[in-house]
Every structure is written in C-alpha cells, then in structure tokens.
Design a protein around this motif. Structure first.
Motif, PDB file in Angstrom:
ATOM      1  N   ALA A   3       1.114  -1.542   0.015  1.00  0.00           N
ATOM      2  CA  ALA A   3       0.478  -0.155  -0.025  1.00  0.00           C
ATOM      3  C   ALA A   3       0.931   0.640  -0.497  1.00  0.00           C
ATOM      4  N   LEU A   4       2.174   0.935   0.906  1.00  0.00           N
ATOM      5  CA  LEU A   4       3.087   2.383   0.466  1.00  0.00           C
ATOM      6  C   LEU A   4       3.920   2.386  -1.089  1.00  0.00           C
ATOM      7  N   VAL A   5       4.154   1.735  -1.185  1.00  0.00           N
ATOM      8  CA  VAL A   5       4.697   1.633  -2.872  1.00  0.00           C
ATOM      9  C   VAL A   5       3.707   2.441  -3.245  1.00  0.00           C
ATOM     10  N   LEU A   6       2.511   1.979  -3.832  1.00  0.00           N
ATOM     11  CA  LEU A   6       1.322   2.303  -4.297  1.00  0.00           C
ATOM     12  C   LEU A   6       0.929   4.137  -4.366  1.00  0.00           C
ATOM     13  N   VAL A   7       1.737   4.154  -2.562  1.00  0.00           N
ATOM     14  CA  VAL A   7       1.367   5.828  -3.253  1.00  0.00           C
ATOM     15  C   VAL A   7       2.048   6.065  -3.311  1.00  0.00           C
ATOM     16  N   LEU A   8       3.555   5.588  -2.698  1.00  0.00           N
ATOM     17  CA  LEU A   8       4.723   6.707  -3.738  1.00  0.00           C
ATOM     18  C   LEU A   8       4.677   6.666  -5.156  1.00  0.00           C
ATOM     19  N   ILE A   9       4.230   5.814  -5.462  1.00  0.00           N
ATOM     20  CA  ILE A   9       4.443   5.404  -6.827  1.00  0.00           C
ATOM     21  C   ILE A   9       3.366   6.468  -7.756  1.00  0.00           C
ATOM     22  N   HIS A  10       2.499   6.706  -7.422  1.00  0.00           N
ATOM     23  CA  HIS A  10       1.278   7.239  -7.629  1.00  0.00           C
ATOM     24  C   HIS A  10       1.450   8.501  -7.339  1.00  0.00           C
ATOM     25  N   SER A  11       2.071   9.758  -6.089  1.00  0.00           N
ATOM     26  CA  SER A  11       1.793  10.049  -5.665  1.00  0.00           C
ATOM     27  C   SER A  11       3.248  11.097  -5.951  1.00  0.00           C
ATOM     28  N   VAL A  12       4.239  10.498  -6.184  1.00  0.00           N
ATOM     29  CA  VAL A  12       5.662  10.840  -6.496  1.00  0.00           C
ATOM     30  C   VAL A  12       6.412  10.467  -7.138  1.00  0.00           C
ATOM     31  N   ALA A  13       5.962   9.313  -7.473  1.00  0.00           N
ATOM     32  CA  ALA A  13       7.185   8.863  -8.601  1.00  0.00           C
ATOM     33  C   ALA A  13       6.749   8.966 -10.008  1.00  0.00           C
ATOM     34  N   ILE A  14       5.669   8.907 -10.597  1.00  0.00           N
ATOM     35  CA  ILE A  14       5.314   8.925 -11.493  1.00  0.00           C
ATOM     36  C   ILE A  14       4.987  10.513 -11.614  1.00  0.00           C
ATOM     37  N   PRO A  15       4.535  11.728 -10.739  1.00  0.00           N
ATOM     38  CA  PRO A  15       4.221  13.115 -11.157  1.00  0.00           C
ATOM     39  C   PRO A  15       5.491  13.556 -11.207  1.00  0.00           C
ATOM     40  N   ARG A  16       6.719  12.935 -10.786  1.00  0.00           N
ATOM     41  CA  ARG A  16       8.043  13.535 -10.555  1.00  0.00           C
ATOM     42  C   ARG A  16       8.664  13.155 -11.619  1.00  0.00           C
ATOM     43  N   ALA A  17       8.517  11.759 -12.825  1.00  0.00           N
ATOM     44  CA  ALA A  17       8.717  11.620 -13.754  1.00  0.00           C
ATOM     45  C   ALA A  17       8.033  12.548 -15.217  1.00  0.00           C
ATOM     46  N   GLU A  18       6.919  12.494 -14.506  1.00  0.00           N
ATOM     47  CA  GLU A  18       5.543  13.592 -15.686  1.00  0.00           C
ATOM     48  C   GLU A  18       6.325  15.092 -15.498  1.00  0.00           C
ATOM     49  N   GLY A  19       7.175  15.403 -14.848  1.00  0.00           N
ATOM     50  CA  GLY A  19       7.569  16.741 -14.553  1.00  0.00           C
ATOM     51  C   GLY A  19       6.896  17.754 -13.734  1.00  0.00           C
ATOM     52  N   HIS A  20       5.649  17.334 -12.843  1.00  0.00           N
ATOM     53  CA  HIS A  20       5.055  18.082 -12.300  1.00  0.00           C
ATOM     54  C   HIS A  20       5.544  18.354 -10.646  1.00  0.00           C
ATOM     55  N   LEU A  21       5.978  17.189 -10.392  1.00  0.00           N
ATOM     56  CA  LEU A  21       7.066  17.660  -9.070  1.00  0.00           C
ATOM     57  C   LEU A  21       8.520  18.048  -9.028  1.00  0.00           C
ATOM     58  N   ALA A  22       8.374  19.204  -8.171  1.00  0.00           N
ATOM     59  CA  ALA A  22      10.505  19.151  -8.347  1.00  0.00           C
ATOM     60  C   ALA A  22      10.731  18.336  -7.044  1.00  0.00           C
ATOM     61  N   GLY A  23      12.795  18.531  -6.695  1.00  0.00           N
ATOM     62  CA  GLY A  23      12.561  18.078  -5.337  1.00  0.00           C
ATOM     63  C   GLY A  23      12.957  16.730  -5.155  1.00  0.00           C
ATOM     64  N   ASP A  24      13.159  16.374  -4.455  1.00  0.00           N
ATOM     65  CA  ASP A  24      13.655  14.550  -4.153  1.00  0.00           C
ATOM     66  C   ASP A  24      13.236  14.220  -2.906  1.00  0.00           C
ATOM     67  N   TRP A  75       9.594  13.743  -0.535  1.00  0.00           N
ATOM     68  CA  TRP A  75       8.650  13.050  -0.701  1.00  0.00           C
ATOM     69  C   TRP A  75       7.245  13.441  -0.662  1.00  0.00           C
ATOM     70  N   GLN A  76       7.190  14.910  -0.552  1.00  0.00           N
ATOM     71  CA  GLN A  76       6.373  15.407  -0.367  1.00  0.00           C
ATOM     72  C   GLN A  76       5.547  15.921  -1.261  1.00  0.00           C
ATOM     73  N   SER A  77       3.602  15.628  -1.299  1.00  0.00           N
ATOM     74  CA  SER A  77       3.622  15.574  -2.683  1.00  0.00           C
ATOM     75  C   SER A  77       1.803  16.543  -3.330  1.00  0.00           C
ATOM     76  N   THR A  78       1.650  17.586  -3.588  1.00  0.00           N
ATOM     77  CA  THR A  78       0.309  17.768  -4.208  1.00  0.00           C
ATOM     78  C   THR A  78      -0.874  16.636  -4.969  1.00  0.00           C
ATOM     79  N   HIS A  79      -0.606  15.139  -5.321  1.00  0.00           N
ATOM     80  CA  HIS A  79      -0.691  14.408  -6.957  1.00  0.00           C
ATOM     81  C   HIS A  79      -1.100  13.113  -6.131  1.00  0.00           C
ATOM     82  N   ARG A 116       9.954  12.428   6.131  1.00  0.00           N
ATOM     83  CA  ARG A 116      10.657  13.128   5.979  1.00  0.00           C
ATOM     84  C   ARG A 116      11.561  13.157   6.765  1.00  0.00           C
ATOM     85  N   ARG A 117      11.937  12.099   7.795  1.00  0.00           N
ATOM     86  CA  ARG A 117      12.819  11.523   8.962  1.00  0.00           C
ATOM     87  C   ARG A 117      13.466  10.802   7.988  1.00  0.00           C
ATOM     88  N   LEU A 118      13.547  10.617   6.849  1.00  0.00           N
ATOM     89  CA  LEU A 118      14.888   9.585   5.863  1.00  0.00           C
ATOM     90  C   LEU A 118      15.848  10.492   5.906  1.00  0.00           C
TER      91      LEU A 118
END
Length: 225
Positions: free
Chosen positions: A97-118, A120-124, A178-180
């Motif tokens: 479940a966590l991986v699914l959230v990270l992929i759809h909220s961070v990894a995919i939007p970042r790959a599409e250029g919708h998220l900057a930075g590295d 885990w904050q996301s607006t998607h 964000r504690r990582l």
C-alpha cells in the motif's frame, strides 16, 4: 532524558540549555519538521551541532527537511542494525500500500515533470480508484486496515476531494518519511525503481552495485529523476 545529556549541557548557560532541550523535544516528538524561526537552537550553527550530538547519543541524527526546516531520524548505522533484527520492517500488505502511494503520488508525477525536489511531499494524491485495484486482489477490509496502520505511523496522510469518481479519502506520503536521512531516502528511491522497472538498465545497475556491496551513488536524485 534525566541525566542523559548532563555532561553535554552542564557547561552551558541556562538559556542555551533551555533552547537545546526545547529543540530536542520538538524534533523528536513533533509530527512535522521544526522551523528555525521558532527554535533558536536550530538557527545557531554551534547549538545545532550540540543538538545533533544529543540526538546521536540516542541513536538519532539531525535531518535537514529543507526550507529552514529540521527533523530527526535514526542514524543509518542504527537503522541497519534495527532492520537486521526485524525492527521497523513493514508487513507485505502495508508495504504494498505504501509503495502504491509513493509511486502514484511522487514517482509518476516527478517523472512527468509535475514535481520538483527529491523529498516525499506531494500535491498529487493517490486516489481511491488506484487503491481499489490493490483491494480487488487482497480485500477491501485488509487494505483499509493497512492504510489505517500507515496513517497512524505517519507514513501516509489522507486528503479529500482528489478523486471525482469516488467518495472517500485519497492519500499522499506522510510526515514520517521526512525523517529519512539522505542515504535512507536514496535507498527508498532505488527500491521504487526496482519495484516499478525491474528490467530497466537503471534497475540492473542498482542490483549489480548492491550485490557487490559498493557504496551508494552520491549524485543528487534530481539528476536521475
């Protein structure tokens, strides 16, 4: 904490001691990163060094959360020992479940250029529609229980209104991520690459490097996103 930091704090004045103890408590117990503007011990470089020493005495370390924000997390060496002994390992469904959230909220939007930075904050948010695909395999109740557990641990956060097709909460990564430390964040990013594209050249490079026990790459994650 009684007596633990006495040797470190004893030479300081009352004002500095109070500033350090307040900052330590905010870092360790706050659900969100602490701001330099609110805590003098984070603004002052010398006090911040002492604060990091306090944290390291308990297996923790100071983590730069960006934009004059700080939090605390486990030191990499301590995290490795804990993981080797089975502490902090997510059960399979919670991990999925966590991986699914990270992929759809961070990894995919970042790959599409919708998220900057590295980070885990996301607006998607990951929508219930995406999460329902997982629930069809493992069961809606079990998925709900997994998400509840992840929310309680601060690993995901629920938001509303992200899915026009379906009522209920959608999800973004939670403040605990964000504690990582930078090294832990790179490992998680690499694990996502292995999960999403195990047959890619980048995944192969990661697998080979890990099998040889080589140090992690030191280039910024931004350059590979």
């Amino acid at each position: 904490m009684s007596g633990l930091f006495d040797d470190l704090l004893q030479p300081l004045g009352d004002k500095q001691r109070d500033a350090l103890v307040s900052a330590w408590a905010a870092l360790e117990y706050g659900s969100e990163p602490a701001s330099e503007a609110a805590l003098p011990a984070l603004r002052d470089a010398a006090l911040r060094h002492l604060l990091d020493q306090m944290l390291r005495m308990t297996g923790r370390t100071l983590v730069d959360a960006g934009a004059y924000l700080w939090t605390s997390g486990y030191r990499d060496d301590i995290a490795a020992v804990l993981a080797a002994n089975g502490w902090g390992i997510l059960p399979p469904l919670e991990r999925a479940a966590l991986v699914l959230v990270l992929i759809h909220s961070v990894a995919i939007p970042r790959a599409e250029g919708h998220l900057a930075g590295d980070d885990w904050q996301s607006t998607h948010p990951t929508t219930p529609t995406h999460l329902r695909k997982l629930s069809q395999v493992r069961g809606q109740r079990r998925l709900s229980d997994a998400l509840q557990w992840l929310r309680a641990a601060g690993l995901v956060r629920s938001v509303r209104g992200a899915d026009s097709e379906m009522a209920g909460a959608s999800y973004v990564p939670g403040p605990a991520l964000r504690r990582l430390t930078p090294a832990a964040r790179r490992r998680l990013q690499e694990n996502l690459i292995l999960a999403v594209g195990p047959d890619t050249a980048l995944a192969t490079a990661i697998t080979v490097r890990r099998s040889l026990g080589r140090p992690e790459v030191t280039t910024s994650p931004r350059s590979s996103s």
